[in-house]
Scaffold this motif. Structure first.
Motif, PDB file in Angstrom:
ATOM      1  N   SER A 163     -12.109  13.740  11.705  1.00  0.00           N
ATOM      2  CA  SER A 163     -12.256  12.496  12.467  1.00  0.00           C
ATOM      3  C   SER A 163     -11.790  11.257  11.702  1.00  0.00           C
ATOM      4  N   ASP A 164     -11.479  11.400  10.432  1.00  0.00           N
ATOM      5  CA  ASP A 164     -10.949  10.273   9.647  1.00  0.00           C
ATOM      6  C   ASP A 164      -9.443  10.106   9.839  1.00  0.00           C
ATOM      7  N   SER A 165      -8.823  11.004  10.565  1.00  0.00           N
ATOM      8  CA  SER A 165      -7.387  10.906  10.815  1.00  0.00           C
ATOM      9  C   SER A 165      -7.100   9.619  11.588  1.00  0.00           C
ATOM     10  N   ALA A 166      -6.254   8.779  11.004  1.00  0.00           N
ATOM     11  CA  ALA A 166      -5.988   7.459  11.576  1.00  0.00           C
ATOM     12  C   ALA A 166      -4.942   6.774  10.687  1.00  0.00           C
ATOM     13  N   VAL A 167      -4.607   5.539  11.054  1.00  0.00           N
ATOM     14  CA  VAL A 167      -3.756   4.712  10.194  1.00  0.00           C
ATOM     15  C   VAL A 167      -4.650   3.675   9.517  1.00  0.00           C
ATOM     16  N   TYR A 168      -4.507   3.533   8.209  1.00  0.00           N
ATOM     17  CA  TYR A 168      -5.343   2.625   7.425  1.00  0.00           C
ATOM     18  C   TYR A 168      -4.487   1.474   6.895  1.00  0.00           C
ATOM     19  N   GLU A 205      -9.763  19.154   5.082  1.00  0.00           N
ATOM     20  CA  GLU A 205     -11.133  18.664   5.254  1.00  0.00           C
ATOM     21  C   GLU A 205     -11.910  18.848   3.958  1.00  0.00           C
ATOM     22  N   GLU A 206     -12.743  17.855   3.651  1.00  0.00           N
ATOM     23  CA  GLU A 206     -13.601  17.811   2.458  1.00  0.00           C
ATOM     24  C   GLU A 206     -12.849  17.449   1.187  1.00  0.00           C
ATOM     25  N   ALA A 207     -11.576  17.172   1.279  1.00  0.00           N
ATOM     26  CA  ALA A 207     -10.819  16.733   0.098  1.00  0.00           C
ATOM     27  C   ALA A 207     -11.187  15.295  -0.248  1.00  0.00           C
ATOM     28  N   PHE A 208     -10.826  14.901  -1.485  1.00  0.00           N
ATOM     29  CA  PHE A 208     -11.032  13.528  -1.951  1.00  0.00           C
ATOM     30  C   PHE A 208      -9.831  12.683  -1.551  1.00  0.00           C
ATOM     31  N   LEU A 209     -10.132  11.478  -1.068  1.00  0.00           N
ATOM     32  CA  LEU A 209      -9.063  10.598  -0.593  1.00  0.00           C
ATOM     33  C   LEU A 209      -8.958   9.355  -1.464  1.00  0.00           C
ATOM     34  N   THR A 210      -7.720   9.010  -1.812  1.00  0.00           N
ATOM     35  CA  THR A 210      -7.422   7.692  -2.384  1.00  0.00           C
ATOM     36  C   THR A 210      -6.193   7.154  -1.697  1.00  0.00           C
ATOM     37  N   PHE A 230      -1.181  -8.144   6.360  1.00  0.00           N
ATOM     38  CA  PHE A 230      -1.417  -6.702   6.331  1.00  0.00           C
ATOM     39  C   PHE A 230      -0.374  -5.978   5.488  1.00  0.00           C
ATOM     40  N   GLY A 231      -0.806  -4.888   4.874  1.00  0.00           N
ATOM     41  CA  GLY A 231       0.130  -3.945   4.295  1.00  0.00           C
ATOM     42  C   GLY A 231       0.789  -3.144   5.409  1.00  0.00           C
ATOM     43  N   SER A 232       1.667  -2.250   5.023  1.00  0.00           N
ATOM     44  CA  SER A 232       2.478  -1.533   6.012  1.00  0.00           C
ATOM     45  C   SER A 232       1.745  -0.380   6.686  1.00  0.00           C
ATOM     46  N   GLY A 233       0.533  -0.097   6.259  1.00  0.00           N
ATOM     47  CA  GLY A 233      -0.242   0.975   6.891  1.00  0.00           C
ATOM     48  C   GLY A 233       0.043   2.335   6.254  1.00  0.00           C
ATOM     49  N   THR A 234      -0.969   3.166   6.208  1.00  0.00           N
ATOM     50  CA  THR A 234      -0.851   4.531   5.693  1.00  0.00           C
ATOM     51  C   THR A 234      -1.457   5.476   6.716  1.00  0.00           C
ATOM     52  N   ARG A 235      -0.624   6.375   7.219  1.00  0.00           N
ATOM     53  CA  ARG A 235      -1.128   7.342   8.193  1.00  0.00           C
ATOM     54  C   ARG A 235      -1.796   8.491   7.457  1.00  0.00           C
ATOM     55  N   LEU A 236      -3.005   8.788   7.830  1.00  0.00           N
ATOM     56  CA  LEU A 236      -3.793   9.860   7.218  1.00  0.00           C
ATOM     57  C   LEU A 236      -4.042  10.950   8.241  1.00  0.00           C
ATOM     58  N   SER A 237      -3.706  12.179   7.888  1.00  0.00           N
ATOM     59  CA  SER A 237      -3.985  13.330   8.742  1.00  0.00           C
ATOM     60  C   SER A 237      -4.850  14.314   7.969  1.00  0.00           C
ATOM     61  N   ILE A 238      -5.934  14.759   8.588  1.00  0.00           N
ATOM     62  CA  ILE A 238      -6.841  15.703   7.934  1.00  0.00           C
ATOM     63  C   ILE A 238      -6.774  17.033   8.667  1.00  0.00           C
ATOM     64  N   ARG A 239      -6.475  18.104   7.918  1.00  0.00           N
ATOM     65  CA  ARG A 239      -6.406  19.453   8.484  1.00  0.00           C
ATOM     66  C   ARG A 239      -7.784  20.081   8.450  1.00  0.00           C
ATOM     67  N   PRO A 240      -8.157  20.808   9.543  1.00  0.00           N
ATOM     68  CA  PRO A 240      -9.462  21.494   9.527  1.00  0.00           C
ATOM     69  C   PRO A 240      -9.511  22.575   8.456  1.00  0.00           C
ATOM     70  N   GLN A 275       0.832  -1.192   0.000  1.00  0.00           N
ATOM     71  CA  GLN A 275       0.000   0.000   0.000  1.00  0.00           C
ATOM     72  C   GLN A 275       0.867   1.242   0.000  1.00  0.00           C
ATOM     73  N   MET A 276       0.270   2.348  -0.438  1.00  0.00           N
ATOM     74  CA  MET A 276       1.049   3.564  -0.595  1.00  0.00           C
ATOM     75  C   MET A 276       1.581   4.020   0.761  1.00  0.00           C
ATOM     76  N   GLU A 277       2.785   4.565   0.702  1.00  0.00           N
ATOM     77  CA  GLU A 277       3.413   5.019   1.927  1.00  0.00           C
ATOM     78  C   GLU A 277       2.810   6.349   2.349  1.00  0.00           C
ATOM     79  N   GLY A 278       2.773   6.562   3.619  1.00  0.00           N
ATOM     80  CA  GLY A 278       2.315   7.846   4.112  1.00  0.00           C
ATOM     81  C   GLY A 278       3.494   8.662   4.603  1.00  0.00           C
ATOM     82  N   PRO A 279       3.244   9.687   5.373  1.00  0.00           N
ATOM     83  CA  PRO A 279       1.876  10.082   5.727  1.00  0.00           C
ATOM     84  C   PRO A 279       1.178  10.838   4.604  1.00  0.00           C
ATOM     85  N   VAL A 280      -0.118  10.773   4.622  1.00  0.00           N
ATOM     86  CA  VAL A 280      -0.947  11.513   3.690  1.00  0.00           C
ATOM     87  C   VAL A 280      -1.649  12.612   4.482  1.00  0.00           C
ATOM     88  N   THR A 281      -1.485  13.838   4.029  1.00  0.00           N
ATOM     89  CA  THR A 281      -2.120  14.978   4.706  1.00  0.00           C
ATOM     90  C   THR A 281      -3.052  15.670   3.722  1.00  0.00           C
TER      91      THR A 281
END
Lengths: 116, 112
Positions: free
Chosen positions: B83-88, B15-20, B102-112, B6-12
């Motif tokens: 609230s979607d900020s987490a590791v996927y 809010e309201e952006a599209f996520l892949t 499991f894949g290696s995980g992708t950390r997702l951070s969402i800015r307000p 899976q894609m490496e993170g972190p992904v930042t």
């Protein structure tokens, strides 16, 4: 009711000590697992048990010994703890839906082990 | 053996952006595919799953489609929240070996 529960949640201990982590599931699942999550969040399976029998031992040091007294419990005992054992350990369970086919795993909350 | 990439993170994202979050797998046979989410200090929760080719798993606005031809299971959400900020984690069930990989995980951070 907690589906997969493990205790303790936190465990801080000195090098060389022996410690145990307990896990219980009340879901009636046939298969239970132990996973280790390192500081980079990478999850690696350690053991898998099906109906109290060991199925998988993923080249884990023999200081780690799982014990399954019954289908609902899978405990992990660790001897002679080392600094490198510090990690989060997750217990999980999954049902077998037939002919060796497994569906998703349900995870406990994890035990953060810190060896000092 | 079977594996998940899976894609490496972190992904930042804002809010309201599209996520892949991209996920591809290697497996013999026909594994079930999963996305798990881990919130800070918590265990893993199943987010969604798909058990056969062309199945779409969905939950809480997240979706992923099991693509056998491209061996992929990309996670998408149209409008992310703080609230979607987490590791996927993307994962597959290896039926022969009776385990979930499991894949290696992708950390997702969402800015307000």
């Amino acid at each position: 009711d907690t589906a997969v529960s493990q205790t303790p949640k936190y465990l801080v201990t000195q090098m060389g000590n022996d410690k145990s982590i307990k896990c219980e599931q009340n879901l009636g699942h046939d298969t239970m697992y132990w996973y280790k999550q390192d500081s980079k969040k990478f999850l690696k399976i350690m053991f898998s048990y099906n109906n109290k029998e060991l199925i998988i031992n993923e080249t884990v040091p023999n200081r780690f010994s799982p014990k399954s007294p019954d289908k609902a419990h899978l405990n992990l005992h660790i001897n002679s703890l080392e600094l490198g054992d510090s990690a989060v350990y997750f217990c999980a369970s999954s049902p077998e839906v037939g002919q060796g086919i497994y569906t998703e795993a349900f995870f406990g909350q994890g035990t953060r082990l810190t060896v000092v | 053996g079977d594996s998940v990439t899976q894609m490496e993170g972190p992904v930042t994202l804002s809010e309201e952006a599209f996520l892949t979050i991209n996920c591809t797998y290697t497996a013999t046979g026909y594994p079930s595919l999963f996305w798990y989410v881990q919130y800070p200090g918590e265990g893993l929760q199943l987010l969604l799953k798909a058990t056969k080719a062309d199945d779409k798993g969905s939950n809480k606005g997240f979706e992923a489609t099991y693509r056998k031809e491209t061996t992929s299971f990309h996670l998408e959400k149209g409008s992310v929240q703080v609230s979607d900020s987490a590791v996927y984690f993307c994962a597959l069930s290896d039926r022969r070996a009776s385990k979930i990989i499991f894949g290696s995980g992708t950390r997702l951070s969402i800015r307000p």
